[in-house]
Write a protein that holds these residues in place. Structure first.
Motif, short mmCIF file in Angstrom:
data_model
loop_
_atom_site.label_atom_id
_atom_site.label_comp_id
_atom_site.label_asym_id
_atom_site.label_seq_id
_atom_site.Cartn_x
_atom_site.Cartn_y
_atom_site.Cartn_z
N ARG A 114 -7.48 -1.81 5.46
CA ARG A 114 -8.86 -1.95 4.77
C ARG A 114 -9.59 -0.65 5.04
O ARG A 114 -10.84 -0.43 4.56
CB ARG A 114 -9.61 -3.03 5.05
N MET A 156 0.80 -1.18 -0.08
CA MET A 156 0.13 0.14 -0.08
C MET A 156 0.87 1.23 -0.02
O MET A 156 0.49 2.19 -0.48
CB MET A 156 -0.87 0.09 1.28
N ALA A 196 -0.65 -4.14 -5.19
CA ALA A 196 -1.85 -3.39 -5.17
C ALA A 196 -2.29 -3.33 -6.50
O ALA A 196 -1.82 -3.17 -7.41
CB ALA A 196 -1.50 -1.80 -4.65
N PHE A 197 -3.61 -3.49 -6.58
CA PHE A 197 -4.43 -3.19 -7.89
C PHE A 197 -4.30 -4.61 -8.78
O PHE A 197 -4.39 -4.41 -10.08
CB PHE A 197 -4.09 -2.10 -8.60
N GLY A 199 -7.93 3.99 2.48
CA GLY A 199 -7.48 3.70 1.10
C GLY A 199 -7.62 2.15 0.68
O GLY A 199 -6.31 1.68 0.10
N SER A 200 -8.57 1.35 0.94
CA SER A 200 -8.44 -0.23 0.66
C SER A 200 -8.48 -0.08 -0.77
O SER A 200 -9.24 0.31 -1.50
CB SER A 200 -9.38 -0.77 1.29
N VAL A 201 -7.67 -1.16 -1.44
CA VAL A 201 -7.90 -1.52 -2.66
C VAL A 201 -7.70 -3.02 -3.01
O VAL A 201 -7.36 -3.56 -2.40
CB VAL A 201 -6.53 -0.64 -3.56
N PRO A 202 -8.22 -3.20 -4.22
CA PRO A 202 -8.10 -4.88 -4.82
C PRO A 202 -6.64 -5.00 -4.75
O PRO A 202 -5.86 -4.19 -5.02
CB PRO A 202 -8.57 -4.81 -6.03
#
Lengths: 448, 448
Positions: A406, A198, A232-233, A409-412
């Motif tokens: 989570r 992250m 991330a992403f 700025g939670s992201v897949p």
């Protein structure tokens, strides 16, 4: 003389026709009358040193005749091409000095038992097979690091000391940590890698991991090295593609850089050359279907007896018999994905369309290599994650920082772990995982 | 879309004039009326996303205005050169989607206390200074590995679990190891590296090391990473030259690859550019002479009082005050070598001409960096080694395998250890060593 001017056997071709000095150990020696052949190893390769009585002093020739296995020596001579010599060059010796005559070196050319060899691991490493495996090991690790370093990933080391358990406490080593109570030795750097991902985008952590499992299989070590990328992403599809690309890169790198070692190991190179990408993929549900179409039962230990259950019930985990049966049809690794939620870890992302499965994947290797990679997309919904932590009876305060990821700025995001010794075992064809690490640690083994 | 097609901020120059999609977190945001500026971080860099009301839908503009620090978003737009923008490019935004709105992110632009920040280490890593230090860390480690991999060395990992202590048991962490009693966590991989060096020639081990020292200085961690090369047929002179070459390589690599990070850290680059090789060298005896010529006393704690002893007595170890005084005159690291036998470890080679000193060296860094490297030529005489093991009351059976290395083809050999966090602290100018590792472990700190 600078250390950079030292000459090593693997570079001898550069010195053809020149006088050089080599340092090393006597691997074997044979001779007849006025001609002695000293096979020298220096860690980089093997060189035949030809000692002809007429070309050296009487003292040197007497010394040469006295040489024993693993005696340490310095040899001077001219590098001469000889097709039949190992490596293609030999040394026409003009001088030879002894550092130390070795007596009664325990590992002789005769066969030794496994237990004897592992007790003498510090010496066994000098044998040609072990030496070759260790050189492949160094190349596998270099390939892994180069792959990530050259693809925008940043190495971010996860800690070894952790206050909590990622996958249950029964298989953890613990130590007293000053006044803070017990610390556990990390089984996986993943949770920390999620935090660094992250911050950095794409990271990998690569260090020792510890499992106090009482398994005595050929695939388990209590201390092993694991590389764990976290991105991330990335979704599960990206995750599988990355694991595939990494695997192909490692195998190609070893094929390019360790040809000699693979020959020493008598590895069937065509099996490795088949690793080209486009690995087969199968959902867990499809794999269960395959088991049942091929009459592969679930095998279970019930009341001290092995029981076979047919058809293989959806929701049960695969074991070695199922995995090996499935993999017989493939010459490349195969991904199994979308596993039942119940049999997978709390941090894996539930499929929003079908909460009975999580976005997890395992990559199984061919040739009975077993699970080489395990990974998943991570649960990024704070409520669902907290629900899973509670359901597993884990201490929420221990995981507060992890839940923060989570909240802010939670992201897949996705990642996986690859056990390096399993990969080395597969690539080298080593018969036991203890041969894939310099000093293996197992239930009954901590020395040397 | 393959993961390889994802676009990252550090590569934006390649996409000038093109439409791209970026994923990341809101670092800051400012705006006035119809124009909003979202400063996006994606782990690889910072990009200004310009959101002009007329260019996006009403919903997107409203979403943009609602963004908070560390909210996670996907942004689409055209890459436009802008000299004044960070990185030289900005995004002319056409679409913006929110993954998650972050609320009450704990680390705000205001000043926070050290304790607060370290408790929030998992989030603090996202801050620009910490982010820059972590990127330099990854580069330092890559430089170390490249240096060795490209110089004929083979990585050979030493074990973490050891049955014995390399440098005294009082500073060891221990764990119960199945039925084998206690295992200790390694403080150094050196002894094992000596074994692998005899098999491979030149090796390095690079992993975590553990010290249960109760020191609370700015230079100590309980868990740190150390690289330890070990070379057969290297003497102390070769050892020092190798340490120097490694150090120059690391600094030059960081200067070439981390210019942006060093700027973020406001590091005085001229100090690093001065690291060019030909490091000064001084024997321990010369260093004692320098102390006395410059009136630097030995400082000791006696009966609860600090006492200064003049002249500095030959045979005592230097501490931080002496090291820093000595190093003030140098802009490069300095080697001190040939230390008194009494203050150094049992495995160091005694000088045959003067057994009161051992062939040991420390490399002290400039700018109060402290000891960056410690190494030695190793005792290769089996009788002298056994004598030292006994004199130190170490258990001979524990060291039987280590003594074997002197029985079976003993050779002159040397090595050293470099503490990676110390090097990173020096190069980045970080104020505390805890900033040089993602998740620092200290006496009072094991979370997160």
């Amino acid at each position: 003389m600078s250390y950079k001017d030292k000459v090593y056997i693997e570079d001898l071709a550069k010195y053809a026709g020149q006088e050089v000095e080599l340092n090393g150990w006597v691997y074997t020696k044979r001779g007849k009358g006025k001609l002695q052949f000293v096979i020298l190893r220096d860690g980089t390769g093997i060189c035949q040193c030809v000692v002809f009585k007429a070309n050296v002093s009487e003292e040197v020739f007497a010394n040469t005749k006295s040489l024993t296995q693993e005696s340490s020596i310095k040899v001077k001579g001219k590098v001469v091409a000889n097709e039949r010599a190992p490596g293609g060059f030999e040394l026409d010796t003009s001088d030879l000095q002894i550092y130390q005559l070795s007596t009664d070196y325990p590992i002789t050319p005769k066969e030794h038992g496994d237990d004897f060899l592992i007790r003498n691991r510090h010496l066994w490493l000098r044998s040609s097979r072990q030496h070759a495996i260790m050189r492949v090991r160094a190349s596998v690790i270099k390939a892994v690091r180069d792959f990530f370093d050259n693809s925008g990933f940043k190495l971010q080391d996860s800690p070894m000391f952790t206050p909590n358990a990622c996958e249950g406490t029964s298989t953890l080593f613990s130590t007293k940590y000053f006044d803070l109570g017990e610390a556990f030795l990390s089984q996986s750097g993943q949770l920390y890698a999620e935090a660094t991902a992250m911050a950095m985008g794409r990271v990998y952590t690569f260090g020792p991991a510890f499992r106090a499992e009482k398994s005595k299989t050929r695939k388990h070590l209590t201390e092993f090295w694991m590389v764990e990328p976290e991105m991330a992403f990335f979704d599960l599809e990206d995750d599988m593609q990355l694991a595939e690309d990494l695997t192909v890169y490692i195998v190609q790198y070893v094929l390019e850089n360790c040809r000699k070692e693979l020959e020493t190991l008598e590895r069937d190179i065509t099996k490795l050359e088949a690793i080209q990408g486009n690995f087969p993929r199968m959902s867990y549900t499809e794999a269960v279907g395959w088991m049942n179409a091929n009459d592969i039962p679930l095998t279970k230990r019930v009341d001290g007896k092995d029981v076979e259950i047919r058809p293989f019930p959806w929701g049960e985990d695969f074991g070695t018999p199922q995995e090996e049966a499935l993999m017989e049809q493939f010459s490349q690794p195969c991904f199994i994905y979308d596993y039942p939620t119940e049999i997978k870890a709390f941090y894996m992302k539930r499929n929003p369309d079908n909460p009975k499965v999580v976005k997890a994947m395992d990559m199984l290797g061919p040739e009975k290599a077993g699970e080489l990679v395990g990974g998943s997309q991570r649960e990024d919904n704070v409520e669902l994650l907290e629900e899973r932590i509670k359901a597993e009876d884990l201490d929420m305060t221990d995981f507060a920082w992890y839940v923060d990821l989570r909240k802010y700025g939670s992201v897949p995001h996705s990642g996986f772990g690859m056990g390096i010794e399993r990969v080395i075992k597969w690539i080298t064809g080593a018969k036991h995982i203890r041969e894939t690490i310099p000093f293996p640690r197992m239930i009954h083994r901590i020395i040397p």
